[in-house]
Design a protein around this motif. Sequence first.
Motif, PDB file in Angstrom:
ATOM      1  N   PHE A 260       0.795  -1.207   0.000  1.00  0.00           N
ATOM      2  CA  PHE A 260       0.000   0.000   0.000  1.00  0.00           C
ATOM      3  C   PHE A 260       0.843   1.281   0.000  1.00  0.00           C
ATOM      4  CE2 PHE A 260      -2.561  -3.339   1.991  1.00  0.00           C
ATOM      5  CZ  PHE A 260      -3.591  -3.379   1.066  1.00  0.00           C
ATOM      6  N   ASP A 261       2.121   1.157   0.158  1.00  0.00           N
ATOM      7  CA  ASP A 261       3.053   2.283   0.131  1.00  0.00           C
ATOM      8  C   ASP A 261       4.317   1.814  -0.584  1.00  0.00           C
ATOM      9  OD1 ASP A 261       4.263   4.724   0.632  1.00  0.00           O
ATOM     10  OD2 ASP A 261       4.660   4.307   2.745  1.00  0.00           O
ATOM     11  N   PRO A 262       4.189   1.546  -1.900  1.00  0.00           N
ATOM     12  CA  PRO A 262       5.277   0.886  -2.627  1.00  0.00           C
ATOM     13  C   PRO A 262       6.613   1.635  -2.600  1.00  0.00           C
ATOM     14  CG  PRO A 262       3.486   1.512  -4.121  1.00  0.00           C
ATOM     15  CD  PRO A 262       3.049   1.842  -2.755  1.00  0.00           C
TER      16      PRO A 262
ATOM     17  N   ALA B 186       5.415   6.191   4.867  1.00  0.00           N
ATOM     18  CA  ALA B 186       6.231   5.797   6.018  1.00  0.00           C
ATOM     19  C   ALA B 186       7.321   6.825   6.297  1.00  0.00           C
ATOM     20  CB  ALA B 186       6.858   4.421   5.769  1.00  0.00           C
ATOM     21  N   GLU B 187       7.983   7.309   5.261  1.00  0.00           N
ATOM     22  CA  GLU B 187       9.058   8.283   5.439  1.00  0.00           C
ATOM     23  C   GLU B 187       8.535   9.613   5.956  1.00  0.00           C
ATOM     24  OE1 GLU B 187      12.500   8.054   5.236  1.00  0.00           O
ATOM     25  OE2 GLU B 187      11.962   5.949   5.238  1.00  0.00           O
ATOM     26  N   SER B 188       7.317   9.979   5.548  1.00  0.00           N
ATOM     27  CA  SER B 188       6.776  11.271   5.998  1.00  0.00           C
ATOM     28  C   SER B 188       6.605  11.303   7.512  1.00  0.00           C
ATOM     29  CB  SER B 188       5.447  11.569   5.309  1.00  0.00           C
ATOM     30  OG  SER B 188       4.408  10.743   5.811  1.00  0.00           O
TER      31      SER B 188
ATOM     32  N   LEU C 206       0.921   5.136  -7.352  1.00  0.00           N
ATOM     33  CA  LEU C 206       0.143   3.901  -7.335  1.00  0.00           C
ATOM     34  C   LEU C 206      -0.171   3.404  -8.733  1.00  0.00           C
ATOM     35  CD1 LEU C 206      -2.457   4.589  -4.507  1.00  0.00           C
ATOM     36  CD2 LEU C 206      -0.384   3.211  -4.381  1.00  0.00           C
ATOM     37  N   GLY C 207      -0.266   4.325  -9.674  1.00  0.00           N
ATOM     38  CA  GLY C 207      -0.602   3.940 -11.037  1.00  0.00           C
ATOM     39  C   GLY C 207      -1.943   3.227 -11.071  1.00  0.00           C
TER      40      GLY C 207
ATOM     41  N   LEU D  54      -3.508   2.328   5.392  1.00  0.00           N
ATOM     42  CA  LEU D  54      -2.503   3.294   5.829  1.00  0.00           C
ATOM     43  C   LEU D  54      -2.975   4.068   7.057  1.00  0.00           C
ATOM     44  CD1 LEU D  54      -1.271   4.634   2.389  1.00  0.00           C
ATOM     45  CD2 LEU D  54      -0.096   3.045   3.921  1.00  0.00           C
ATOM     46  N   ILE D  55      -4.240   4.397   7.093  1.00  0.00           N
ATOM     47  CA  ILE D  55      -4.787   5.101   8.256  1.00  0.00           C
ATOM     48  C   ILE D  55      -4.668   4.231   9.499  1.00  0.00           C
ATOM     49  CG2 ILE D  55      -6.934   5.941   9.297  1.00  0.00           C
ATOM     50  CD1 ILE D  55      -7.625   7.049   6.467  1.00  0.00           C
ATOM     51  N   SER D  56      -5.031   2.969   9.373  1.00  0.00           N
ATOM     52  CA  SER D  56      -4.933   2.095  10.550  1.00  0.00           C
ATOM     53  C   SER D  56      -3.483   1.832  10.937  1.00  0.00           C
ATOM     54  CB  SER D  56      -5.674   0.777  10.318  1.00  0.00           C
ATOM     55  OG  SER D  56      -5.015  -0.003   9.357  1.00  0.00           O
ATOM     56  N   GLN D  57      -2.599   1.844   9.954  1.00  0.00           N
ATOM     57  CA  GLN D  57      -1.188   1.571  10.202  1.00  0.00           C
ATOM     58  C   GLN D  57      -0.460   2.771  10.819  1.00  0.00           C
ATOM     59  OE1 GLN D  57       0.634   0.280   6.571  1.00  0.00           O
ATOM     60  NE2 GLN D  57       2.444  -0.518   7.572  1.00  0.00           N
ATOM     61  N   TYR D  58      -0.805   3.977  10.395  1.00  0.00           N
ATOM     62  CA  TYR D  58      -0.064   5.160  10.829  1.00  0.00           C
ATOM     63  C   TYR D  58      -0.907   6.161  11.611  1.00  0.00           C
ATOM     64  CZ  TYR D  58       3.438   3.530   7.503  1.00  0.00           C
ATOM     65  OH  TYR D  58       4.352   2.777   6.832  1.00  0.00           O
TER      66      TYR D  58
END
Length: 89
Positions: free
Chosen positions: A6-8, A13-15, A37-38, A50-54
């Motif tokens: 989801f964040d290729p 993550a870096e942000s 994402l293309g 991503l919301i649940s992850q970060y």
Amino acid sequence: MGKDRFDPKGLIAESYKIEGIQAGECRSIFLDWALSLGGDLDPKEALPVLISQYAKTEPDHPMSAVLEEGMVQMQAPKRRGGWRARQRN
């Protein structure tokens, strides 16, 4: 950079690792993420992950607000109409 489905490019993550990052910079990173994402992945599928992850673990980070905003915008109804809607049959 962390790579996952989801964040290729690891942009999100870096942000979260950048000290003092501002909302404008987060929006720019978000746009880069969305463009990267293309056609391989639907952002509607990726954003909740991503919301649940970060965002759930760092709710005060500016990127968390940007991710939440993106989710809301994707769920909002699209504007319909334009000149065709105003034409009388």
